[in-house]
Design an enzyme around this catalytic site. Structure first.
Site, PDB file in Angstrom:
ATOM      1  N   CYS A   1      23.167  17.666  40.953  1.00 53.80           N
ATOM      2  CA  CYS A   1      23.677  16.821  39.876  1.00 53.80           C
ATOM      3  C   CYS A   1      23.011  15.457  40.038  1.00 53.80           C
ATOM      4  O   CYS A   1      23.194  14.798  41.058  1.00 53.80           O
ATOM      5  CB  CYS A   1      25.197  16.723  39.983  1.00 53.80           C
ATOM      6  SG  CYS A   1      25.899  15.603  38.755  1.00 53.80           S
TER       7      CYS A   1
ATOM      8  N   GLU B   1      23.724   7.568  42.786  1.00 54.29           N
ATOM      9  CA  GLU B   1      24.310   8.708  43.488  1.00 54.29           C
ATOM     10  C   GLU B   1      23.749  10.013  42.959  1.00 54.29           C
ATOM     11  O   GLU B   1      23.378  10.111  41.789  1.00 54.29           O
ATOM     12  CB  GLU B   1      25.823   8.754  43.214  1.00 54.29           C
ATOM     13  CG  GLU B   1      26.564   7.583  43.735  1.00 54.29           C
ATOM     14  CD  GLU B   1      28.026   7.631  43.329  1.00 54.29           C
ATOM     15  OE1 GLU B   1      28.510   8.715  42.940  1.00 54.29           O
ATOM     16  OE2 GLU B   1      28.669   6.584  43.421  1.00 54.29           O
TER      17      GLU B   1
ATOM     18  N   CYS C   1      35.414   6.531  32.777  1.00 55.26           N
ATOM     19  CA  CYS C   1      34.298   6.887  33.657  1.00 55.26           C
ATOM     20  C   CYS C   1      33.915   5.719  34.558  1.00 55.26           C
ATOM     21  O   CYS C   1      33.752   4.584  34.094  1.00 55.26           O
ATOM     22  CB  CYS C   1      33.110   7.320  32.799  1.00 55.26           C
ATOM     23  SG  CYS C   1      31.615   7.638  33.749  1.00 55.26           S
TER      24      CYS C   1
ATOM     25  N   CYS D   1      25.780   2.718  33.521  1.00 54.27           N
ATOM     26  CA  CYS D   1      25.725   3.401  32.227  1.00 54.27           C
ATOM     27  C   CYS D   1      26.175   2.435  31.148  1.00 54.27           C
ATOM     28  O   CYS D   1      27.081   1.637  31.362  1.00 54.27           O
ATOM     29  CB  CYS D   1      26.631   4.639  32.247  1.00 54.27           C
ATOM     30  SG  CYS D   1      26.536   5.601  30.711  1.00 54.27           S
TER      31      CYS D   1
ATOM     32  N   CYS E   1      31.188  11.063  39.250  1.00 56.50           N
ATOM     33  CA  CYS E   1      30.041  10.152  39.238  1.00 56.50           C
ATOM     34  C   CYS E   1      30.432   8.691  39.306  1.00 56.50           C
ATOM     35  O   CYS E   1      31.395   8.249  38.722  1.00 56.50           O
ATOM     36  CB  CYS E   1      29.181  10.406  38.006  1.00 56.50           C
ATOM     37  SG  CYS E   1      30.138  10.701  36.521  1.00 56.50           S
TER      38      CYS E   1
ATOM     39  N   CYS F   1      32.405   4.855  28.296  1.00 59.62           N
ATOM     40  CA  CYS F   1      33.551   5.768  28.151  1.00 59.62           C
ATOM     41  C   CYS F   1      34.681   5.245  29.048  1.00 59.62           C
ATOM     42  O   CYS F   1      34.449   4.937  30.216  1.00 59.62           O
ATOM     43  CB  CYS F   1      33.155   7.191  28.533  1.00 59.62           C
ATOM     44  SG  CYS F   1      31.823   7.814  27.494  1.00 59.62           S
TER      45      CYS F   1
HETATM   46  N1  SAH Z   1      26.401  10.310  29.895  1.00 60.30           N
HETATM   47  C1  SAH Z   1      26.480  11.727  29.968  1.00 60.30           C
HETATM   48  C2  SAH Z   1      26.672  12.232  31.410  1.00 60.30           C
HETATM   49  C3  SAH Z   1      28.002  11.828  31.973  1.00 60.30           C
HETATM   50  S1  SAH Z   1      28.621  12.658  33.400  1.00 60.30           S
HETATM   51  C4  SAH Z   1      27.605  12.222  29.095  1.00 60.30           C
HETATM   52  O1  SAH Z   1      28.345  11.410  28.567  1.00 60.30           O
HETATM   53  O2  SAH Z   1      27.732  13.434  28.909  1.00 60.30           O
HETATM   54  C5  SAH Z   1      29.052  14.274  32.905  1.00 60.30           C
HETATM   55  C6  SAH Z   1      30.482  14.484  32.400  1.00 60.30           C
HETATM   56  O3  SAH Z   1      31.460  13.996  33.303  1.00 60.30           O
HETATM   57  C7  SAH Z   1      30.726  13.789  31.064  1.00 60.30           C
HETATM   58  O4  SAH Z   1      31.359  14.680  30.198  1.00 60.30           O
HETATM   59  C8  SAH Z   1      31.639  12.662  31.467  1.00 60.30           C
HETATM   60  O5  SAH Z   1      32.407  12.209  30.382  1.00 60.30           O
HETATM   61  C9  SAH Z   1      32.445  13.300  32.577  1.00 60.30           C
HETATM   62  N2  SAH Z   1      33.163  12.356  33.444  1.00 60.30           N
HETATM   63  C10 SAH Z   1      32.846  11.073  33.755  1.00 60.30           C
HETATM   64  N3  SAH Z   1      33.776  10.524  34.549  1.00 60.30           N
HETATM   65  C11 SAH Z   1      34.726  11.461  34.760  1.00 60.30           C
HETATM   66  C12 SAH Z   1      35.949  11.490  35.487  1.00 60.30           C
HETATM   67  N4  SAH Z   1      36.383  10.442  36.160  1.00 60.30           N
HETATM   68  N5  SAH Z   1      36.658  12.640  35.471  1.00 60.30           N
HETATM   69  C13 SAH Z   1      36.225  13.720  34.805  1.00 60.30           C
HETATM   70  N6  SAH Z   1      35.085  13.758  34.102  1.00 60.30           N
HETATM   71  C14 SAH Z   1      34.337  12.641  34.065  1.00 60.30           C
END
Ligand code: SAH
Length: 357
Positions: free
Chosen positions: A117, A104, A131, A124, A347, A128
């Site tokens: 973005c 995406e 996510c 991934c 994402c 986390c």
């Molecule tokens: N792997 C990278 C990029 C992740 S996406 C990282 O960890 O930074 C960018 C941000 O969006 C990250 O801070 C991630 O933790 C956050 N994110 C992911 N899923 C989310 C969600 N459901 N709600 C809010 N933020 C989210």
């Protein structure tokens, strides 16, 4: 507004995408066919600047050369299979790769800003807990061309004169786990003869891979670094960000400090607020202590719902109470605006929906 799934044209599957061919290799390929290096530049111009998606469109290339190219390469290796548009101008694209995997990318439009973005991996591997991208682990890294093509596709969604002003590497995947391909893509994205996006307008977001953060710092590029903190101490961060168990906050903060020393670029700390888990004012006070003495910016991100996950965003009151201690400590803090929520712009969500259906 959802558009129907666009079907794949046949026969493009196994050809290599032109943006995945390193310039030097392309020049050599051309030389073997008696063509000047200038042709490589023409090709890149067509792909990156003119938005061409077929060799036929490349009218200043001799027909014979176009045929020879067509036998081995495809101009673009990815296809947009679904396009969603929210009322606030946010576009989300579901992109199919040559091996039929899905990723995406999102275009966020605000005033004159046109922010892309983009994703760097299929899935991934960081896991986390909140996510959507990491729920099924990581399949593979994206190639340089696959990263660049997201930018080309998103630019195609902007109004005339089509252009992107900013890039945030905050889509699916951990960008620093695919640093080489990302860096090559960003080189072309920021080159004048490429997409012409200012390097200062590129933000790379990481879960916190210290060795890679240091490597990025040593390159002294002007890219901005955002670190996904999500907790002010190791005990809590271990619960939310599983990779923290091995890395630890100290090492990450030291690498972030190193990035600031080397580049002079202030680091952003992202903090996803999960109701009842990491959104207590005591966490904010602890965060303020952690960041004290550092030139830091905090980006608070109220959790975007992910179907099937038990987390919730904080109430507006809890959000305000979380911000106060940070403000009082003189830390620059912003709440990330919610964009494109009607189209699941967080994402990894659209892809999951399609893969599951
Ligand atoms: N792997 C990278 C990029 C992740 S996406 C990282 O960890 O930074 C960018 C941000 O969006 C990250 O801070 C991630 O933790 C956050 N994110 C992911 N899923 C989310 C969600 N459901 N709600 C809010 N933020 C989210």
């Amino acid at each position: 507004m959802a558009l129907p799934l666009i079907e794949a044209p046949a026969g493009v599957k196994h050809k290599r995408a032109l943006l995945d061919v390193p310039v030097r290799e392309l020049i050599e390929w051309l030389a073997q066919r008696g063509e000047k290096p200038l042709r490589a530049r023409q090709l890149r111009h067509w792909l990156l600047n003119a938005g061409a998606d077929s060799l036929t469109a490349m009218t200043d290339l001799p027909k014979g050369l176009r045929h020879a190219l067509d036998a081995e390469f495809t101009p673009l290796g990815t296809r947009v299979v679904r396009r969603l548009e929210a009322e606030d101008g946010t576009h989300k694209l579901l992109v199919k790769l040559s091996d039929d995997r899905l990723i995406e990318c999102v275009l966020i439009q605000e005033d004159r800003r046109r922010t892309a973005c983009i994703s760097t991996q299929v899935g991934c591997g960081m896991g986390c807990v909140f996510c959507a991208s990491g729920l099924d682990g990581v399949d593979r890294n994206l190639t340089t061309g696959e990263i660049l093509e997201q930018l080309i596709r998103l630019r195609g969604q902007t109004p005339e004169p089509r252009r992107l002003t900013h890039v945030v590497v905050m889509g699916m995947g951990e960008p620093l786990a695919n640093l080489d391909n990302l860096l090559s893509a960003l080189e072309m994205a920021t080159a004048k003869e490429g997409l012409g996006i200012g390097a200062r307008h590129v933000t790379i977001s990481t879960v916190g891979l210290p060795a890679k953060m240091r490597r990025l710092a040593d390159l002294r590029k002007q890219y901005h670094l955002a670190v996904s903190l999500h907790a002010p101490n190791d005990a809590l961060r271990n619960q939310i960000v599983p990779t923290n168990d091995k890395t630890g906050l100290d090492t990450i903060m030291a690498a972030a400090d190193y990035f600031f020393e080397k580049t002079g670029r202030q680091v952003t700390y992202e903090y996803v607020l999960l109701h009842g888990l990491n959104d207590d004012p005591s966490h904010a006070r602890e965060l303020a202590r952690l960041l004290k003495g550092r030139r830091a910016h905090v980006n608070l991100i109220p959790f975007n719902d992910v179907p099937g996950l038990p987390y919730r965003r904080p109430t507006p009151d809890a959000l305000a109470k979380f911000m106060n201690p940070l403000r009082q400590a003189g830390i620059s803090v912003k709440v990330r605006k919610r964009k494109g929520s009607q189209i699941d712009a967080a994402c990894g969500q659209l892809r999951r929906e399609v893969v599951a259906s």
